[in-house]
Design a protein around this motif. Sequence first.
Motif, PDB file in Angstrom:
ATOM      1  N   THR A 293       0.857  -1.192   0.000  1.00 51.37           N
ATOM      2  CA  THR A 293       0.000   0.000   0.000  1.00 51.37           C
ATOM      3  C   THR A 293       0.885   1.231   0.000  1.00 51.37           C
ATOM      4  O   THR A 293       1.825   1.327   0.787  1.00 51.37           O
ATOM      5  N   THR A 294       0.604   2.163  -0.887  1.00 53.55           N
ATOM      6  CA  THR A 294       1.416   3.368  -0.974  1.00 53.55           C
ATOM      7  C   THR A 294       0.570   4.630  -0.985  1.00 53.55           C
ATOM      8  O   THR A 294      -0.464   4.697  -1.639  1.00 53.55           O
ATOM      9  N   ASP A 295       1.021   5.605  -0.239  1.00 52.62           N
ATOM     10  CA  ASP A 295       0.485   6.960  -0.293  1.00 52.62           C
ATOM     11  C   ASP A 295       0.855   7.558  -1.658  1.00 52.62           C
ATOM     12  O   ASP A 295       1.703   7.012  -2.378  1.00 52.62           O
TER      13      ASP A 295
ATOM     14  N   THR B 219       5.138  10.524  -1.744  1.00 51.81           N
ATOM     15  CA  THR B 219       5.515   9.110  -1.653  1.00 51.81           C
ATOM     16  C   THR B 219       5.633   8.516  -3.059  1.00 51.81           C
ATOM     17  O   THR B 219       6.724   8.427  -3.610  1.00 51.81           O
ATOM     18  N   LEU B 220       4.523   8.122  -3.635  1.00 50.18           N
ATOM     19  CA  LEU B 220       4.542   7.539  -4.978  1.00 50.18           C
ATOM     20  C   LEU B 220       4.835   8.588  -6.047  1.00 50.18           C
ATOM     21  O   LEU B 220       5.465   8.293  -7.063  1.00 50.18           O
TER      22      LEU B 220
ATOM     23  N   ASN C  84       9.240   3.764 -10.587  1.00 47.81           N
ATOM     24  CA  ASN C  84       8.199   3.376  -9.634  1.00 47.81           C
ATOM     25  C   ASN C  84       7.110   2.559 -10.317  1.00 47.81           C
ATOM     26  O   ASN C  84       6.619   1.559  -9.768  1.00 47.81           O
TER      27      ASN C  84
ATOM     28  N   MET D  32       3.666   2.345   2.714  1.00 42.18           N
ATOM     29  CA  MET D  32       4.667   3.413   2.583  1.00 42.18           C
ATOM     30  C   MET D  32       3.997   4.777   2.652  1.00 42.18           C
ATOM     31  O   MET D  32       2.918   4.973   2.086  1.00 42.18           O
TER      32      MET D  32
ATOM     33  N   ASP E 292      -0.719   9.139   7.171  1.00 46.69           N
ATOM     34  CA  ASP E 292      -0.307   7.784   6.790  1.00 46.69           C
ATOM     35  C   ASP E 292      -0.098   6.875   8.000  1.00 46.69           C
ATOM     36  O   ASP E 292      -0.017   5.658   7.863  1.00 46.69           O
TER      37      ASP E 292
ATOM     38  N   ASN F 194      10.954  10.618  -2.182  1.00 48.23           N
ATOM     39  CA  ASN F 194      10.017  10.416  -3.294  1.00 48.23           C
ATOM     40  C   ASN F 194      10.626  10.821  -4.633  1.00 48.23           C
ATOM     41  O   ASN F 194      10.328  10.223  -5.665  1.00 48.23           O
TER      42      ASN F 194
ATOM     43  N   VAL G 212       9.768   4.567  -3.555  1.00 45.75           N
ATOM     44  CA  VAL G 212       8.777   3.495  -3.575  1.00 45.75           C
ATOM     45  C   VAL G 212       9.340   2.267  -4.278  1.00 45.75           C
ATOM     46  O   VAL G 212       9.221   1.132  -3.786  1.00 45.75           O
TER      47      VAL G 212
END
Length: 289
Positions: free
Chosen positions: A6-8, A12-13, A24, A234, A240, A271, A276
């Motif tokens: 799971t990614t923000d 982040t992503l 990514n 993340m 988060d 980031n 990521v």
Amino acid sequence: MITSITTDMDGTLLNENQEISEVNKQAILDAQQQGIEVIVATGRSYEEARYVLQDAGISCDIICVNGAEVRSKEGKIIYQSGIPSLHAKEIAAALNETGIYFEVYTDKGTYTENYEMGIELIVDIFTTANPAVKEEQVRQSARERFEKGHIKLVEDYGTLFNDDSQLVYKFLVFSFDDDQLNAAGEKLKTIEGIAVSSSGKENLEVNSIDAQKGVALQKVLKDKGLSPEGAMAMGDNLNDLSMMKVVERPVAMGNALPEVKEFCAYQTAMNREDGVAKAIREALQSPVK
């Protein structure tokens, strides 16, 4: 090995250009090809999240508006948790007493009563995640938010709260004045049934207590028959933390707030440095502790 990632999004992503880098993207696609469930969890509305993922060619479930809504990869709503109308009016009244600016997210869109302040708010969120980026570049991205229809101008928020066809998801509160922001936070503490977090140094995010990234992630994992013990999450900011607390492998971005880094057992690059992808590659080679 991990079974879900799971990614923000912001900080982040997404990189400093508010895009998903090719590195990514490829790491996510590789994970999906190995049968790993990938989930995006963001404070953004579905539309604001969807168009970025679509541009990158990524299809996955999305936890939107901090967990107020969960959408399947096909775009179907599979979970909602809103703020009842009476509570929404109480929150708005408390914020109005401080004179602070706020936006309202509903299941029909994102609304503002003030175009210029709407620009300033998104500039704050973007620059918090990417402090090295030139402000004019960020401001242009903020203007595009309005031009693409991701935020709508409304004369009076009361029309939203009195509209039974709309479900209020979130209040996004913003001020450059620390005293005003703190005053708003203190007033919000007196209201039951809400969760207050943040995604930028000058904002607060107000959701239902049941609309948090962690609560929504637990529901998604359970529905898919996946264990939190095989889960990785993340992120970089305070909104988060709730999902970090429900996974076995919490990963802080290199640009994350100190509170996030302190909690997480793992840390990756920033980031803008494809953190990521690096976290995914490392996790795929490491057993879950």
